[in-house]
Design an enzyme around this catalytic site. Structure first.
Site, PDB file in Angstrom:
ATOM      1  N   GLY A   1      30.274  33.884  22.702  1.00 12.45           N
ATOM      2  CA  GLY A   1      29.851  34.372  24.269  1.00 12.45           C
ATOM      3  C   GLY A   1      30.450  35.858  24.236  1.00 12.45           C
ATOM      4  N   ARG A   2      30.780  35.902  25.559  1.00  7.97           N
ATOM      5  CA  ARG A   2      31.544  37.236  26.058  1.00  7.97           C
ATOM      6  C   ARG A   2      32.726  37.397  24.924  1.00  7.97           C
ATOM      7  NH1 ARG A   2      29.484  35.489  31.661  1.00  7.97           N
ATOM      8  NH2 ARG A   2      30.320  33.653  30.724  1.00  7.97           N
ATOM      9  N   ILE A   3      33.724  36.469  25.200  1.00  3.27           N
ATOM     10  CA  ILE A   3      34.934  36.764  24.385  1.00  3.27           C
ATOM     11  C   ILE A   3      34.987  36.754  23.025  1.00  3.27           C
ATOM     12  CG2 ILE A   3      37.302  35.879  24.069  1.00  3.27           C
ATOM     13  CD1 ILE A   3      36.911  34.291  26.847  1.00  3.27           C
TER      14      ILE A   3
ATOM     15  N   ARG B   1      25.713  28.452  18.903  1.00  2.02           N
ATOM     16  CA  ARG B   1      24.652  27.400  19.044  1.00  2.02           C
ATOM     17  C   ARG B   1      23.525  28.187  18.909  1.00  2.02           C
ATOM     18  NH1 ARG B   1      25.039  25.176  25.007  1.00  2.02           N
ATOM     19  NH2 ARG B   1      25.793  27.217  25.047  1.00  2.02           N
TER      20      ARG B   1
ATOM     21  N   ILE C   1      41.713  29.901  21.107  1.00  2.00           N
ATOM     22  CA  ILE C   1      42.177  30.519  22.490  1.00  2.00           C
ATOM     23  C   ILE C   1      41.001  30.047  23.359  1.00  2.00           C
ATOM     24  CG2 ILE C   1      43.292  32.705  21.953  1.00  2.00           C
ATOM     25  CD1 ILE C   1      40.323  34.118  22.387  1.00  2.00           C
ATOM     26  N   ALA C   2      40.578  28.826  23.007  1.00  2.00           N
ATOM     27  CA  ALA C   2      39.394  28.122  24.047  1.00  2.00           C
ATOM     28  C   ALA C   2      40.263  27.085  24.735  1.00  2.00           C
ATOM     29  CB  ALA C   2      38.096  28.083  23.035  1.00  2.00           C
ATOM     30  N   ARG C   3      39.767  25.897  23.936  1.00  2.00           N
ATOM     31  CA  ARG C   3      40.506  24.717  24.432  1.00  2.00           C
ATOM     32  C   ARG C   3      41.247  23.998  23.377  1.00  2.00           C
ATOM     33  NH1 ARG C   3      40.457  26.842  28.540  1.00  2.00           N
ATOM     34  NH2 ARG C   3      39.605  26.770  30.697  1.00  2.00           N
TER      35      ARG C   3
ATOM     36  N   GLU D   1      47.744  19.597  27.159  1.00  2.00           N
ATOM     37  CA  GLU D   1      48.732  20.573  27.457  1.00  2.00           C
ATOM     38  C   GLU D   1      49.102  20.123  28.859  1.00  2.00           C
ATOM     39  OE1 GLU D   1      46.378  24.067  26.831  1.00  2.00           O
ATOM     40  OE2 GLU D   1      46.150  24.457  28.900  1.00  2.00           O
TER      41      GLU D   1
ATOM     42  N   HIS E   1      49.070  28.769  26.903  1.00  2.00           N
ATOM     43  CA  HIS E   1      47.899  29.055  27.550  1.00  2.00           C
ATOM     44  C   HIS E   1      47.972  30.430  28.430  1.00  2.00           C
ATOM     45  CE1 HIS E   1      43.952  26.833  29.206  1.00  2.00           C
ATOM     46  NE2 HIS E   1      43.807  28.249  29.063  1.00  2.00           N
TER      47      HIS E   1
ATOM     48  N   GLY F   1      46.061  33.341  27.768  1.00  2.00           N
ATOM     49  CA  GLY F   1      44.900  34.208  27.293  1.00  2.00           C
ATOM     50  C   GLY F   1      44.584  35.170  28.390  1.00  2.00           C
TER      51      GLY F   1
HETATM   52  C1  DGY Z   1      40.028  29.967  31.665  1.00  2.00           C
HETATM   53  O1  DGY Z   1      39.899  30.850  32.314  1.00  2.00           O
HETATM   54  O2  DGY Z   1      39.395  29.281  31.438  1.00  2.00           O
HETATM   55  C2  DGY Z   1      41.398  30.346  31.123  1.00  2.00           C
HETATM   56  O3  DGY Z   1      41.439  29.410  29.944  1.00  2.00           O
HETATM   57  C3  DGY Z   1      42.515  29.675  32.046  1.00  2.00           C
HETATM   58  O4  DGY Z   1      42.255  28.383  32.211  1.00  2.00           O
END
Ligand code: DGY
Length: 323
Positions: A159-161, A181, A240-242, A271, A289, A291
């Site tokens: 995606g964007r990131i 995907r 850096i996602a979840r 977390e 967390h 990011g």
């Molecule tokens: C987001 O914007 O989803 C970051 O992970 C902060 O929760």
């Protein structure tokens, strides 16, 4: 003529002063400037008669809560991720959910890059060692890491990131491969200099793999023992996602057995609790967390979340509606 009452809004987190000022000038806001985490009972009580909720990533807004929030019309989250909100429950009740994409893209990609570099070049590990007073002399084989330049960057979730990370790869002369995907349009692939590969090839070929895909029930532990076994023993894995995307015990197993080079983690399953096995491992760079945590970006996220909330409560279309 009496003016119509201002909408009532519950805010779950401490906001910047300018956000408080703006919100207070437009709505009747119940603030939480002490930043005390709100439990389910407090959220339910706080939402009685309230039309708007301004929340953030760590607040679980599930069915139990929305079912009892009779007046609620909008949940505006100061985050791009919405996995903490039961979107289907909101949709069933006609509650609009909004989020804050775009403004955090580059900042989050920066942090991903920093963690990948830290893991590859053992930055946090060697700093801890130095601060503990262990450095007595320079030596040829001290804290040898792996190169980032000219290596293969693998991105899961484009995606964007993911695209912002891919563009950074050009500056380090990296080969960039990705899995998503759906495959990106050829002009976006060309702009990112990224090549689409199968998920299997991504795990097998990446020297540095970064996870940037949204977390859903379907991709829980998308990186488990089988995927880690496919990776190069020198590779790094950055998330850096979840946190729920990685089976953290499988990751600890792989690192303990030297079947993976290093990891860079900004997010964790459960977390702020951190798996103690990860805390005990030296070859893991850990951040809490962060990011999107630059001053400008967090300010922009707050602005956008307030814009979305106020537009919705005023009956206008918010710029970033999820459901
Ligand atoms: C987001 O914007 O989803 C970051 O992970 C902060 O929760």
């Amino acid at each position: 003529m009496p003016s119509s009452p201002r909408p009532r809004v519950l805010v779950t987190r401490a906001l910047f002063p300018e956000h408080v000022e703006r919100l207070s000038s437009e709505v009747d806001a119940t603030l939480n400037q002490a930043d005390v985490p709100l439990g389910v009972d407090e959220l339910v009580a706080g939402l009685a008669g309230v039309e708007g909720l301004l929340c953030a990533g760590g607040d679980r807004i599930d069915e139990t809560i929305v079912a009892r929030a009779d007046a609620l019309r909008c949940v505006s989250t100061i985050s791009v991720g919405t996995n903490h909100i039961d979107l289907a429950a909101c949709e069933r009740r006609g509650i609009v959910v909004t989020h804050t994409p775009d403004v955090l893209t580059e900042t989050t990609a920066d942090l991903g890059w920093a963690l990948m570099m830290a893991a590859a070049r053992r930055v946090t590990e060697s700093e801890r060692w130095l601060r503990a007073g262990h450095w007595k002399r320079w030596s040829l084989d001290q804290f040898l890491g792996v190169d980032v330049h000219h290596a293969t960057l693998g991105i899961l979730g484009m995606g964007r990131i993911g695209q912002a990370l891919a563009r950074r790869g050009a500056g380090f002369a990296m080969k960039v491969i990705y899995h998503n995907r759906s495959r990106l349009a050829p002009e976006i692939e060309a702009d990112c200099r990224a090549t689409y590969v199968s998920r299997e090839a991504l795990f097998a070929e990446a020297d540095h793999l970064v996870l940037v895909l949204p977390y859903t029930r379907d991709n829980h532990h998308v990186v488990g023992a089988a995927e880690l076994a496919r990776m190069k023993p020198t590779a790094t894995l950055t998330n850096i996602a979840r946190g729920g995307l990685i089976d953290e015990d499988a990751l600890a197993d792989a690192l303990e057995a030297d079947r993976l080079g290093a990891a860079g983690l900004d997010v964790y399953e459960g977390e702020p609790r951190i798996n103690p096995r990860l805390l005990a491992l030296s070859r893991v760079a850990l951040t809490p967390h962060l990011g999107s945590a630059s001053r400008d970006t967090r300010r922009a996220m707050g602005d956008l979340a307030i814009d979305n909330l106020i537009a919705t409560l005023a009956g206008r279309a918010p710029a970033h509606r999820v459901v």
